[in-house]
Each structure stands twice: as structure tokens, then as C-alpha cells.
Design a protein around this motif. Sequence first.
Motif, PDB file in Angstrom:
ATOM      1  N   SER A   1       8.808  39.698  97.436  1.00  0.00           N
ATOM      2  CA  SER A   1       9.173  40.242  98.744  1.00  0.00           C
ATOM      3  C   SER A   1      10.597  39.837  99.101  1.00  0.00           C
ATOM      4  O   SER A   1      11.149  38.891  98.531  1.00  0.00           O
ATOM      5  CB  SER A   1       8.203  39.747  99.825  1.00  0.00           C
ATOM      6  N   VAL A   2      11.188  40.552 100.043  1.00  0.00           N
ATOM      7  CA  VAL A   2      12.569  40.296 100.452  1.00  0.00           C
ATOM      8  C   VAL A   2      12.566  39.753 101.873  1.00  0.00           C
ATOM      9  O   VAL A   2      12.226  40.464 102.821  1.00  0.00           O
ATOM     10  CB  VAL A   2      13.411  41.581 100.388  1.00  0.00           C
TER      11      VAL A   2
ATOM     12  N   LYS B   1      15.307  31.526  98.921  1.00  0.00           N
ATOM     13  CA  LYS B   1      14.667  32.846  98.975  1.00  0.00           C
ATOM     14  C   LYS B   1      14.985  33.609 100.262  1.00  0.00           C
ATOM     15  O   LYS B   1      14.221  34.463 100.691  1.00  0.00           O
ATOM     16  CB  LYS B   1      13.153  32.734  98.785  1.00  0.00           C
ATOM     17  N   VAL B   2      16.111  33.289 100.849  1.00  0.00           N
ATOM     18  CA  VAL B   2      16.626  34.060 101.985  1.00  0.00           C
ATOM     19  C   VAL B   2      17.662  35.021 101.425  1.00  0.00           C
ATOM     20  O   VAL B   2      18.645  34.603 100.830  1.00  0.00           O
ATOM     21  CB  VAL B   2      17.267  33.153 103.059  1.00  0.00           C
TER      22      VAL B   2
ATOM     23  N   LEU C   1      24.649  36.429 100.708  1.00  0.00           N
ATOM     24  CA  LEU C   1      23.687  37.001 101.638  1.00  0.00           C
ATOM     25  C   LEU C   1      24.204  38.327 102.194  1.00  0.00           C
ATOM     26  O   LEU C   1      25.375  38.434 102.559  1.00  0.00           O
ATOM     27  CB  LEU C   1      23.435  36.045 102.813  1.00  0.00           C
ATOM     28  N   ASN C   2      23.353  39.311 102.249  1.00  0.00           N
ATOM     29  CA  ASN C   2      23.700  40.531 102.974  1.00  0.00           C
ATOM     30  C   ASN C   2      23.616  40.215 104.457  1.00  0.00           C
ATOM     31  O   ASN C   2      22.626  39.660 104.924  1.00  0.00           O
ATOM     32  CB  ASN C   2      22.732  41.652 102.630  1.00  0.00           C
TER      33      ASN C   2
ATOM     34  N   ASN D   1      10.408  46.284  97.874  1.00  0.00           N
ATOM     35  CA  ASN D   1      11.116  45.337  97.019  1.00  0.00           C
ATOM     36  C   ASN D   1      12.624  45.421  97.253  1.00  0.00           C
ATOM     37  O   ASN D   1      13.106  46.227  98.059  1.00  0.00           O
ATOM     38  CB  ASN D   1      10.767  45.560  95.547  1.00  0.00           C
ATOM     39  N   LEU D   2      13.367  44.600  96.527  1.00  0.00           N
ATOM     40  CA  LEU D   2      14.813  44.509  96.742  1.00  0.00           C
ATOM     41  C   LEU D   2      15.516  45.829  96.426  1.00  0.00           C
ATOM     42  O   LEU D   2      16.403  46.266  97.166  1.00  0.00           O
ATOM     43  CB  LEU D   2      15.397  43.383  95.892  1.00  0.00           C
ATOM     44  N   SER D   3      15.112  46.467  95.342  1.00  0.00           N
ATOM     45  CA  SER D   3      15.729  47.737  94.970  1.00  0.00           C
ATOM     46  C   SER D   3      15.484  48.794  96.038  1.00  0.00           C
ATOM     47  O   SER D   3      16.400  49.556  96.404  1.00  0.00           O
ATOM     48  CB  SER D   3      15.171  48.212  93.622  1.00  0.00           C
TER      49      SER D   3
END
Length: 317
Positions: free
Chosen positions: A66-67, A93-94, A125-126, A301-303
Motif C-alpha cells: 500500500s502507499v 514507508k512514507v 517524497l512526493n 498501488n504505487l503505479s
Amino acid sequence: MCIGCKWFYAILLMLSVADTSFVAAETDQDSSRQELFATVPYAPNRPTPFFAPQLFRFPSDARDDSVFGIDVSHYTEDNCKCMPNWDEIASQKVRFVYLKATESTTILDPSLVTVIPTLRKADKLNIGFFHFFSERADAEKQAQYFLSAIGQIQPQDLPPGLDLEMDLTSNLAGCPTTAVYAQRKNGHITKKCDMWGRLSSQQIIERANIWLDDVKKATGRDPIVYTLSSWWDVRIGAKTSLKSLHASLVWIADGDQTRVQNETPKVPGDGPWDLWQFTSTAHVASDGRVLKVDASVYHGNLSDMMKRLGIKDARQR
């Protein structure tokens, strides 16, 4: 998600609401999201529920598939009396962080000037910026104020956010009954009035769309709207979906124990969601301290997130 949740009940609130003309109290602005997260509709003659802190620790409770991200404001620095170590936070995991930029047309979050350079330097980080929308100021001017504060949005930046929820004042004079809320702060329970109670649902939507249209035109990015069903259902209408807003991205806030455990946040009109803020009391380590932050998760998910939000992964540039 591995989240331990508890409920407790506050004592009955038996205060009365004065029936006089309604006047805004500017000193009530700039509430933290943690304060707003612990604010619920006031109901006389029955217990007022409040959420107890939900124990979610980065990185142990953050699933690999998970994101997760956090959102912060000057309250984060004020409470810890420190500057967050973004390199350390990114290692837990941030993956993203939203920063409060502005509120109304006069409140610039004090941490914005110091946090942006350090986050850009960390480059892991975004990041994104959100504006707390106020009933007390013109929507177009609020959009201009926000845009002037955040500067040029980068390709890896998250969509600009509009925080559409309670705009509270302690002045209860003439406050509609449905706009009275109970807020717990520093161990005390007080009543507040939601300024949006002065307007119709259509007026609120129209104002929000002015901000959304202006920001989208200026940035070329589709904004994301942050809100919560408990507020939306009363102010806008339980049967009204978020599609009435000129934004396709939804950031929903919901800390209900059962829905957190089932991972099914409540969304106005049972619509889809993109980000879910599931707690306002997550723990993340920074230079030997534990910071208490709001935590959110992406619905995918991240993608999927990179594609849906139209951004690039900050760690792969």
C-alpha cells in the motif's frame, strides 16, 4: 491496516445556543486537522462521541503493498519544537506528504517557508499543498492567495488540495442548530459553530467550484478535494455526490472504528475515493522524537497512484 481503535464518550453538553445575529470571530481560524478530526456534530441530551487516539506506527503498521502518506502543518513543528527529518521519515514507508499552505486570504502556514526547501532537498517524497477553504472570504481571492503561496508546481508534486469542511467559530450567536459542533481540545469540550451553516448547499458548492476552476486553470492540474461525510451529509446533503464539484479526485477523512477495520471509508453519495485519511494520530520517528501526524493511504498501488494523480515518483527521477 493494523490499527488499534478505541471509543470513549464525553459527558453530556447541556449548553444553550443564543438566538441573536451571527458574527464571525476571526480568532478561531487556523484549527489543526487533529482538532477538527476530534470535532463532531453537537446533539443535546445524548452523549457526544469522540475518537480516542488510534495507534498507527510507521513503518511497522504500513503494509508493503500500500502507499501511505502524511499531512502536516506548523502544528507538527510547534508540538515537537523541532524540524522534521524528512530523510528519516521517508525511510519509514512514507511515500508522500501534504502541507497546509494557506487558509482564507490572510493565513499563511508558518512552516511552509522552512519545510519546502528541506523537502525538495530530501528529494524522496512526493509533496503537495492544500488550502483550508473558509466561508469568511471570497473564493476567487482565496485561490489567488493559495497560488501565490505555493509557487510553481513541479511534475512530481501531488495535486493541489482543497480542504472543504467545518469552518469553526466560537461565536454561537444565531448559529443554526445543525451547524453546532462539539470540539475536544486540551481535555476540555467546547461548542463551536460551523460558518458554512449560514449558506445553502448550492452556495457552498458554487464557491468551492470557483476555487477549483481557478486553481486548475492556473496550474493545469486537477485539484483533489478533502472532505468528510459527517460534514458533507449535513451541509450539502447525504444524497449529493462529490460529482457536484469540479474535481475528479477525492481525499476522504474517516476515522470510524468499524470502517477503519473493514477498510471501507464512508464517501458522500457512496462515490469512489483516491486518498483516505484514516487517523490523525499516527506516529512517525524523527531524530529520536515521535511526531504525531495525520496519515492517509492511496486506493491502489504505487503505479496506479502515479497514473491517477498524474505525477512522477519522487524517488525515480
